[in-house]
Design an enzyme around this catalytic site. Sequence first.
Site, PDB file in Angstrom:
ATOM      1  N   SER A  46       0.829  -1.205   0.000  1.00  0.00           N
ATOM      2  CA  SER A  46       0.000   0.000   0.000  1.00  0.00           C
ATOM      3  C   SER A  46       0.865   1.258   0.000  1.00  0.00           C
ATOM      4  CB  SER A  46      -0.941   0.003   1.209  1.00  0.00           C
ATOM      5  OG  SER A  46      -0.211  -0.071   2.424  1.00  0.00           O
ATOM      6  N   GLU A  47       1.990   1.239   0.727  1.00  0.00           N
ATOM      7  CA  GLU A  47       2.936   2.355   0.712  1.00  0.00           C
ATOM      8  C   GLU A  47       4.364   1.857   0.788  1.00  0.00           C
ATOM      9  OE1 GLU A  47      -0.705   4.533   1.435  1.00  0.00           O
ATOM     10  OE2 GLU A  47       0.125   2.884   2.621  1.00  0.00           O
ATOM     11  N   THR A  48       5.233   2.614   0.145  1.00  0.00           N
ATOM     12  CA  THR A  48       6.678   2.458   0.327  1.00  0.00           C
ATOM     13  C   THR A  48       7.211   3.770   0.876  1.00  0.00           C
ATOM     14  OG1 THR A  48       6.925   0.861  -1.479  1.00  0.00           O
ATOM     15  CG2 THR A  48       8.890   2.042  -0.786  1.00  0.00           C
TER      16      THR A  48
END
Length: 265
Positions: A46-48
Amino acid sequence: MQEIEFYLVDAFSDKSFGGNAAAVCPLEEWLPDETLLKMAQQHNQSETAFFVRTDEGFALRWFTTQYEINLCGHATLAASHVIFEYLDYPQTEIVFSTRFVGDLTVKRNGDWLTLDFPAWESETVENPPALLFSALGISSAKEVRAGRDYMVVLENQQQVESLAPDIAAMVPLEKMVCVTAPGDEYDFVSRFFCPGEGVPEDPVTGSTHSMLIPYWSEKLGKTQMTARQMSARGGDLRCELHGDRVLIGGQATLYLKGKIFLRPS
């Protein structure tokens, strides 16, 4: 060929397969935005979180698989866990500089990390769109508020747990949707739905607590609270309202460590 350390961290959890997973990449210097986005897409989380060490601390940015975002709680927690545990960082506080919300600090106290985020206000929506209720599969709510996201307040934890929303039907709302209620064993519980995003329901959302904490602090008449996000993975948060800031505490667990190999195009 460039080698970059890679970490996959379960944020807001003290065990594997709980909380919200985020990829973390320490960088020596910033890569082109196009490369950062391609890396985030390749990671398919979902996020880096990407960060670069500075004289004052660290510069931090967050990318989804679609674009750069302005704030992410669980990826900030994950990045902090990497810095404290694996980069020989001797201090108990990290200062992150960000492009959209100024400086953010994270403090360490044992196994718990506390994010210092801006508090977000919300306002009552007198005539909420019917689509909001129908997409959630409910006929009414105790209260509907709006800020960055919609906040739908229900009567109790069981109502939050039993929701089976039509995420695709929420897309025309053009907002994320947080549903919350008083908890049985926690001060409040929540779930967070992301229409139009790669992850339909976010497992644990630090940033939405920037809106939840001021609301529940006023309703409950207290500044320190415990919270639980009731997703399938779930996560516990320690919450505090501190003026125009919110303190969001959580734990984190390393799941995977490796290397990225970038070859020149």
